[in-house]
Design a protein around this motif. Structure first.
Motif, short mmCIF file in Angstrom:
data_model
loop_
_atom_site.label_atom_id
_atom_site.label_comp_id
_atom_site.label_asym_id
_atom_site.label_seq_id
_atom_site.Cartn_x
_atom_site.Cartn_y
_atom_site.Cartn_z
N UNK A 15 0.80 -1.23 0.00
CA UNK A 15 0.00 0.00 0.00
C UNK A 15 0.83 1.28 0.00
N UNK A 16 2.15 1.17 0.12
CA UNK A 16 3.00 2.37 0.10
C UNK A 16 2.89 3.00 -1.29
N UNK A 92 -3.53 -1.57 -4.89
CA UNK A 92 -4.78 -1.17 -5.55
C UNK A 92 -5.74 -0.43 -4.63
N UNK A 93 -5.65 -0.74 -3.33
CA UNK A 93 -6.58 -0.15 -2.36
C UNK A 93 -5.80 0.34 -1.14
N UNK A 94 -4.95 1.33 -1.38
CA UNK A 94 -4.06 1.82 -0.33
C UNK A 94 -4.82 2.57 0.76
N UNK A 95 -4.66 2.17 2.03
CA UNK A 95 -5.29 2.90 3.13
C UNK A 95 -4.70 4.30 3.30
N UNK A 98 -7.00 6.64 1.14
CA UNK A 98 -8.43 6.39 1.35
C UNK A 98 -8.91 5.19 0.53
N UNK A 99 -8.08 4.15 0.54
CA UNK A 99 -8.37 2.88 -0.13
C UNK A 99 -8.56 3.01 -1.64
N UNK A 100 -7.86 4.01 -2.20
CA UNK A 100 -7.72 4.11 -3.65
C UNK A 100 -6.25 3.86 -3.95
N UNK A 101 -5.95 3.57 -5.19
CA UNK A 101 -4.56 3.30 -5.51
C UNK A 101 -4.34 3.08 -6.99
#
Length: 198
Positions: A15-16, A92-95, A98-101
């Motif tokens: 998620x980085x 793909x869903x980076x916290x 905001x869980x976009x990526x």
């Protein structure tokens, strides 16, 4: 507990958002330019090919490292595939965003190359061929991902449990290309190098 640890660490590693971070260091929010994606392709459009290559390498490394750690401690293929999948999901869903990526291609390349270099080489070869013919990064990526997923079952492991992780990762990456697929169907997708950055 071991599975939970692998899932959490791999997801956080994946998620980085290197594309976003490097863009910010350059004073640019890459999400507001080009395609709006944080991946290497859009970063190269917005900040140049050298920066794009750096993001590609970093995104691939975070996937590779997630799997290498699991592999280094002697855990079997099932756990390595779990790490690969959740590294892709993290990208793909980076916290942190905001869980976009991004779309997960580079991270997937890094993670799944560690698992099967030969299979990855085949997929990369397909990518290069399709890209050379069409100049569409999206079509090349989708075809390469599909190639890896299909070939995995025949070249790496026929085990349904193993295939599940690869198939889910491939499905997520392809679905993240949904907008590109629609544009390809409509004939509106732009070839690499033809985009104008706003």
């Amino acid at each position: 507990m071991l599975k939970v640890l692998i899932v959490v660490l791999s997801f956080l590693s994946g998620s980085i958002p290197f594309g976003y971070i490097i863009g910010k260091l350059k004073g640019v929010d890459v999400r507001k330019h080009g395609s709006g994606n944080i991946g290497a392709t859009n970063v190269s459009r917005v900040l140049g090919k050298k920066i794009g290559l750096l993001v590609l390498i970093l995104d691939a490394l975070k996937g590779a490292i997630s799997v290498l750690i699991v592999k280094a401690v002697g855990l079997p293929l099932h756990y390595q595939l779990m790490a690969a999948l959740f590294a892709v999901l993290g990208h793909c869903f980076s916290p942190f965003l905001r869980f976009k990526g991004g779309k997960g291609v580079a991270t997937g390349i890094g993670a799944f190359t560690v698992i099967s270099p030969i299979n990855a080489l085949l997929a990369v070869g397909i990518f290069i061929f399709i890209f050379a013919v069409t100049r569409y990064v999206s079509l090349s990526s989708i075809t390469a991902v599909a190639t890896y997923v299909i070939a995995f079952k025949y070249l790496v492991s026929p085990c349904p449990d193993h295939f599940f992780f690869v198939a889910v990762a491939g499905f997520v990456i392809i679905i993240k290309h949904y907008a590109n697929i629609i544009r390809l169907i409509k004939g509106e997708e732009k070839k690499y190098g033809s985009e104008k950055v706003s």
